[in-house]
Design a protein around this motif. Structure first.
Motif, mmCIF file in Angstrom:
data_model
loop_
_atom_site.group_PDB
_atom_site.id
_atom_site.type_symbol
_atom_site.label_atom_id
_atom_site.label_comp_id
_atom_site.label_asym_id
_atom_site.label_seq_id
_atom_site.Cartn_x
_atom_site.Cartn_y
_atom_site.Cartn_z
ATOM 1 N N GLY A 270 0.900 -1.185 0.017
ATOM 2 C CA GLY A 270 -0.117 -0.129 -0.311
ATOM 3 C C GLY A 270 0.519 1.057 0.001
ATOM 4 N N ALA A 271 0.342 2.267 0.143
ATOM 5 C CA ALA A 271 0.866 3.515 -0.234
ATOM 6 C C ALA A 271 0.319 4.163 1.149
ATOM 7 N N PHE A 272 1.526 5.026 1.487
ATOM 8 C CA PHE A 272 1.466 4.892 3.320
ATOM 9 C C PHE A 272 2.301 6.389 3.332
ATOM 10 N N SER A 273 1.733 7.413 4.427
ATOM 11 C CA SER A 273 2.359 8.730 4.666
ATOM 12 C C SER A 273 3.190 8.223 6.047
ATOM 13 N N GLN A 274 3.787 9.130 6.412
ATOM 14 C CA GLN A 274 4.347 8.644 7.541
ATOM 15 C C GLN A 274 4.046 8.862 8.856
ATOM 16 N N GLU A 275 2.913 9.253 9.106
ATOM 17 C CA GLU A 275 1.961 9.482 10.327
ATOM 18 C C GLU A 275 1.594 7.959 10.024
ATOM 19 N N VAL A 276 1.057 8.397 9.009
ATOM 20 C CA VAL A 276 0.111 6.352 9.096
ATOM 21 C C VAL A 276 0.853 5.137 9.468
ATOM 22 N N LEU A 277 1.971 4.938 9.456
ATOM 23 C CA LEU A 277 3.416 4.291 9.788
ATOM 24 C C LEU A 277 2.611 3.813 11.065
ATOM 25 N N ILE A 288 4.350 -9.344 10.167
ATOM 26 C CA ILE A 288 4.580 -8.740 8.957
ATOM 27 C C ILE A 288 5.601 -9.281 7.928
ATOM 28 N N GLN A 289 5.598 -10.296 7.186
ATOM 29 C CA GLN A 289 6.843 -11.171 6.502
ATOM 30 C C GLN A 289 7.768 -9.799 5.491
ATOM 31 N N ASP A 290 6.603 -9.470 4.213
ATOM 32 C CA ASP A 290 7.251 -8.784 3.193
ATOM 33 C C ASP A 290 6.356 -7.564 3.956
ATOM 34 N N PHE A 291 6.628 -6.348 3.437
ATOM 35 C CA PHE A 291 5.839 -5.508 3.132
ATOM 36 C C PHE A 291 6.301 -4.165 2.339
ATOM 37 N N ARG A 292 5.270 -4.013 1.304
ATOM 38 C CA ARG A 292 5.606 -3.073 0.016
ATOM 39 C C ARG A 292 4.887 -1.577 0.339
ATOM 40 N N CYS A 293 5.827 -1.288 0.902
ATOM 41 C CA CYS A 293 5.510 0.304 0.494
ATOM 42 C C CYS A 293 5.763 1.275 -0.191
ATOM 43 N N SER A 294 5.032 2.078 -0.475
ATOM 44 C CA SER A 294 4.989 2.748 -1.533
ATOM 45 C C SER A 294 4.722 4.770 -0.715
ATOM 46 N N GLY A 295 4.997 5.586 -0.515
ATOM 47 C CA GLY A 295 5.584 6.716 0.034
ATOM 48 C C GLY A 295 4.632 7.526 -0.365
ATOM 49 N N ILE A 296 3.154 7.822 0.452
ATOM 50 C CA ILE A 296 2.751 8.731 -0.227
ATOM 51 C C ILE A 296 3.587 10.331 -0.384
ATOM 52 N N SER A 297 4.121 10.612 0.765
ATOM 53 C CA SER A 297 5.380 11.607 0.748
ATOM 54 C C SER A 297 7.000 11.058 0.883
ATOM 55 N N VAL A 298 7.808 12.127 0.989
ATOM 56 C CA VAL A 298 9.402 11.058 0.603
ATOM 57 C C VAL A 298 9.231 10.744 2.569
ATOM 58 N N TYR A 317 9.842 -3.403 0.182
ATOM 59 C CA TYR A 317 10.005 -3.043 -0.204
ATOM 60 C C TYR A 317 9.769 -1.399 -0.643
ATOM 61 N N VAL A 318 11.132 0.005 -1.128
ATOM 62 C CA VAL A 318 10.166 1.222 -0.251
ATOM 63 C C VAL A 318 10.686 1.625 -1.626
ATOM 64 N N ASN A 319 9.372 2.399 -1.390
ATOM 65 C CA ASN A 319 9.363 3.550 -2.659
ATOM 66 C C ASN A 319 9.040 5.144 -2.432
ATOM 67 N N ASN A 320 10.572 6.493 -2.717
ATOM 68 C CA ASN A 320 9.556 7.091 -2.524
ATOM 69 C C ASN A 320 10.284 7.372 -1.246
ATOM 70 N N PHE A 321 11.987 6.712 -0.701
ATOM 71 C CA PHE A 321 12.604 7.155 0.196
ATOM 72 C C PHE A 321 13.458 8.261 0.209
ATOM 73 N N ASN A 322 13.746 8.980 1.743
ATOM 74 C CA ASN A 322 14.627 9.975 1.557
ATOM 75 C C ASN A 322 15.937 9.294 1.956
ATOM 76 N N THR A 323 16.508 9.382 0.346
ATOM 77 C CA THR A 323 18.300 9.113 0.513
ATOM 78 C C THR A 323 18.938 9.873 1.497
ATOM 79 N N LEU A 342 15.377 -0.443 -2.494
ATOM 80 C CA LEU A 342 14.718 0.954 -2.484
ATOM 81 C C LEU A 342 14.515 1.354 -3.850
ATOM 82 N N SER A 343 13.982 2.167 -3.039
ATOM 83 C CA SER A 343 13.395 3.323 -4.966
ATOM 84 C C SER A 343 12.940 4.554 -4.595
ATOM 85 N N VAL A 344 13.278 5.156 -5.460
ATOM 86 C CA VAL A 344 12.923 6.625 -5.150
ATOM 87 C C VAL A 344 11.839 6.589 -6.943
ATOM 88 N N PRO A 345 10.722 7.632 -7.291
ATOM 89 C CA PRO A 345 10.452 8.178 -7.868
ATOM 90 C C PRO A 345 11.355 8.946 -9.272
#
Length: 554
Positions: A270-277, A288-298, A317-323, A342-345
């Protein structure tokens, strides 16, 4: 004569022979035995469904009315695939399929106004059923009414997939009473409340695997199913689940205790903000064995690692993370990780330098995959005081331009290195020194133009080398591969010759030396050239490998 008599003894084969000899073919369906390929179907295929020896598949397209269009099919079909025409279709009765007593797999693409039960008929061998509205995503969901206990007579049904059907159009007890249903996939059910799904599946007694893909669910709230409100009533069904995968869209709210009935998740997407995380560990989930998170924000890595620690996550699996947040201290709570992606848009422009020292803290990490970053000179081993003995697989897509000597020397246990689609144009001698356990090296789709004698020095365990889609020149230095004693498969890709030379000449003996006899595959492609010459001092000695030469001339 005996062969012909044997062939005609099977009813389905006899049916096919009669039709072909008379010049008539079924207007909607084609029939295949298990040895034939279904892959040529233009829009869909049954090829992924279970098949066995001497089994028959009927693949039917452009069906408008099942009971009329499928007349004439032989009764011993084992797998039946049906693609309905686009638009509103009639109701469908499962009783129609009872004429196929050997039917094990039923795959239907299309939407119906109603699905009726088998009635007094039976489908004694049906094990796999798929109901998929392939037009649902683009033009709304399939509003198909399915009444109570519609599937109750499918006594051997163990695998059910429903995709693109509006769940609220089905009765609350639509899945009740299926005695052997073990695997259920509900995808795109057009509901925004998880309770609409849970209340319909809570009485499936044999359920072992559950997969829910509901992109419209944004708020995960306490279930309003009465059976889930008391501790003693929620135990029988959900505690038997061995695998549970949830996939949501943009999650904006997680209510405390909303998933307490579940305890463990195999995969959460799912897509999560830092607050919802921060609310996720309060949901009642224990692991949770496997967590796939697309950040709504960085998202900062430290926030992710906090969730990893509290929920004992093994893969992220983390997209849109703060490098810039990636450091040795920020991943302290991620020490239990076994896999990290780890990936970014592409639109995001992160820092051009990563703190690679973070790998030292992740002593259980087996695989690391970092994509879409910009670190042209990754100093992976520059600051490592001790060898990294836990990492076995590394994938980097970070716009690397050059590989320096001893760049990976600390990764002593690495077995797989993927550097595809970077910008590598130069590889210094001894760049791979220290990778004595490396078995696979993939450097496809870069800008490599030359291979030197010491380019791959130290790769004693290498069995697979892929250099395709690189503008390699023809002058591969002598002895470039002779020391790769374990090499079995080589993909050189495009081999260019200078403009002054009309013929490409490769002396395989000079390049490979004695290891040429142990190769199983050598792939060479040449573009823009008409002539290609291979030189080998003793051709008969090297007949053990398969040489593929693809020559394209323009």
């Amino acid at each position: 004569m005996e062969e012909m008599r044997s062939m005609f003894s099977h009813p389905a084969v006899l049916f096919l022979w009669i039709q072909s000899s008379s010049g008539w073919m079924h207007p909607k369906c084609q029939i295949y035995d298990s040895s034939e390929d279904l892959g040529h179907f233009p829009t869909w295929t049954c090829s992924q469904l279970p098949h066995h020896a001497e089994r028959y598949t009927a693949a039917c397209q452009d069906v408008t009315a099942i009971e009329e269009d499928l007349l004439g099919l032989p009764p011993n079909i084992n797998t039946l695939c049906i693609s309905m025409t686009h638009g509103e279709n009639r109701s469908m009765s499962l009783g129609f399929f009872s004429q196929f007593q050997d039917l094990e797999s039923l795959y239907i693409i299309g939407c119906f106004t109603q699905i009726l039960p088998t009635g007094n008929s039976h489908l004694p061998n049906l094990q796999h059923m798929y109901l998929i509205d392939k037009w649902g995503t683009g033009s709304g969901c399939c509003d198909c009414h399915i009444g109570p206990h519609t599937f109750i007579d499918l006594v051997k049904l163990c695998d059910l997939t429903i995709q693109g059907y509006r769940l609220t159009a089905m009765a609350p007890d639509v899945f009740h009473g299926i005695p052997q249903l073990q695997s259920l996939i509900i995808s795109e059910p057009c509901v925004d409340d998880l309770s609409e799904i849970l209340c319909r599946i809570m009485n499936i007694k044999a359920l072992i695997e559950l997969k829910i893909e509901a992109p419209e669910i944004q708020s995960i709230n306490q279930s309003n199913c009465s059976i889930l409100t008391t501790n003693e009533s929620m135990t029988p069904v959900f505690n038997n689940l061995a695998r549970v995968d949830f996939s949501f869209g943009e999650v904006t709210h997680i209510e405390e205790g909303s998933l307490a009935w579940l305890q463990n998740l195999t995969m959460l997407t799912g897509a999560f903000s830092q607050e919802v995380l921060l609310d996720l560990p309060l949901s009642g989930i224990k692991q949770i064995q496997d967590f796939r998170c697309s950040g709504i924000s960085v998202i900062d890595i430290e926030r992710i690692c906090n969730v990893v620690f509290l929920l004992s996550i093994k893969k992220i699996y983390v997209n849109n993370f703060n490098t810039s947040s990636l450091s040795m201290s920020s991943v302290e709570l991620c020490t239990g990780l076994e896999y990290m992606y780890l990936s970014v848009p592409l639109s995001f422009h992160p820092t051009t330098h990563l703190d690679w020292y973070f790998i030292s803290s992740l002593k259980k990490l087996n695989e690391l995959d970092i994509d879409f970053l910009r670190d042209k000179n990754p100093e992976i081993c520059s600051f490592q005081k001790q060898p990294i003995t836990w990492l076995t697989k590394l994938t980097l897509l970070i716009n690397i331009q050059m590989l320096f000597a001893k760049q990976f020397i600390c990764l002593v246990k690495l077995q797989y290195l993927d550097l595809t689609q970077n910008l590598i144009s130069n590889i210094e001698d001894f760049a791979f020194l220290g990778l004595t356990n490396l078995e696979s090296l993939d450097i496809t789709s870069n800008n490599i133009t030359q291979i030197n004698a010491n380019t791959f020095d130290g790769l004693h365990s290498l069995t697979w080398l892929d250099l395709r889609n690189n503008p390699l020149i023809h002058n591969i230095e002598a002895m470039s591969f002779t020391h790769l004693m374990s090499l079995r498969q080589v993909f050189l890709g495009q081999v260019h010759n200078p403009l002054t030379e009309p013929v490409i000449k490769l002396n395989l003996t000079l390049i490979f030396g004695g290891i040429l006899s142990q190769l199983t595959h050598l792939y060479i492609s040449s573009v823009w050239h008409l002539s290609f010459t291979l030189l080998c001092t003793n051709v008969n000695h090297y007949l053990g490998f398969v040489l593929t030469i693809l020559v394209k001339s323009f």
